[in-house]
Design a protein around this motif. Structure first.
Motif, PDB file in Angstrom:
ATOM      1  N   UNK A   1       0.904  -1.099   0.028  1.00 33.19           N
ATOM      2  CA  UNK A   1       0.106  -0.084   0.009  1.00 33.19           C
ATOM      3  C   UNK A   1       0.949   1.197   0.040  1.00 33.19           C
ATOM      4  N   UNK A   2       1.679   1.229   0.763  1.00 32.69           N
ATOM      5  CA  UNK A   2       2.686   2.476   0.963  1.00 32.69           C
ATOM      6  C   UNK A   2       3.404   2.924  -0.235  1.00 32.69           C
ATOM      7  N   UNK A   3       3.899   1.677  -0.891  1.00 28.44           N
ATOM      8  CA  UNK A   3       4.542   1.740  -2.266  1.00 28.44           C
ATOM      9  C   UNK A   3       3.598   2.186  -3.240  1.00 28.44           C
ATOM     10  N   UNK A   4       2.423   1.743  -3.425  1.00 26.40           N
ATOM     11  CA  UNK A   4       1.489   2.413  -4.325  1.00 26.40           C
ATOM     12  C   UNK A   4       1.246   3.734  -4.170  1.00 26.40           C
ATOM     13  N   UNK A   5       0.819   4.151  -2.707  1.00 27.48           N
ATOM     14  CA  UNK A   5       0.669   5.405  -2.622  1.00 27.48           C
ATOM     15  C   UNK A   5       2.012   6.608  -2.903  1.00 27.48           C
ATOM     16  N   UNK A   6       3.224   6.030  -2.692  1.00 30.36           N
ATOM     17  CA  UNK A   6       4.143   6.676  -3.006  1.00 30.36           C
ATOM     18  C   UNK A   6       4.531   6.816  -4.475  1.00 30.36           C
ATOM     19  N   UNK A   7       4.057   5.873  -5.443  1.00 32.05           N
ATOM     20  CA  UNK A   7       4.113   5.912  -6.710  1.00 32.05           C
ATOM     21  C   UNK A   7       2.986   6.870  -7.284  1.00 32.05           C
ATOM     22  N   UNK A   8       1.994   6.744  -6.826  1.00 32.60           N
ATOM     23  CA  UNK A   8       0.748   7.663  -7.024  1.00 32.60           C
ATOM     24  C   UNK A   8       1.278   8.953  -6.683  1.00 32.60           C
TER      25      UNK A   8
END
Length: 122
Positions: free
Chosen positions: A92-99
């Motif tokens: 989740x944190x990885x996805x949020x950082x990418x977004x």
């Protein structure tokens, strides 16, 4: 159905008005028992039920907008093991950082491509 939290107050009103109506009937106080019963059972109890009604959302799906908070709730309820919680939290944190970086760069297409690559890797 009335939630359990408001039931004791309503029950108290109903029992007290029934007791007062019975007492005034025994004392032969004319129409007072009927007035007490009508006011207590048909006015006070419904108003109390409406004022104390609440929706705890237990039967509704979790409307939590924050996926991290939802994940924490599931972990706290014991639905996820610690390792699964950690894995999903990292994802989740990885996805949020990418977004966030895609929005900051003005490059939303690249973030979508990275997400698709991550899905393929799994």
């Amino acid at each position: 159905m009335v939630p359990l939290k408001s039931v004791p107050g309503i029950a108290l009103v109903l029992v007290v008005t029934l007791g007062l109506a019975a007492l005034t009937a025994v004392l032969s106080l004319g129409a007072l028992p009927a007035v007490i019963t009508i006011v207590g059972w048909f006015l006070v109890a419904p108003v109390l039920a409406i004022l104390t009604y609440y929706d705890d959302g237990s039967d509704a799906p979790a409307g939590n907008d924050d996926p991290v908070a939802t994940l924490r709730d599931r972990y706290a309820r014991g639905e996820l093991t610690e390792s699964e919680f950690e894995r999903r939290l990292d994802r989740l944190l990885e996805t949020e950082r990418a977004e966030r970086s895609a929005v900051d760069d003005g490059n939303a297409g690249a973030a979508g491509e990275r997400d698709r690559e991550r899905v393929r890797e799994r």
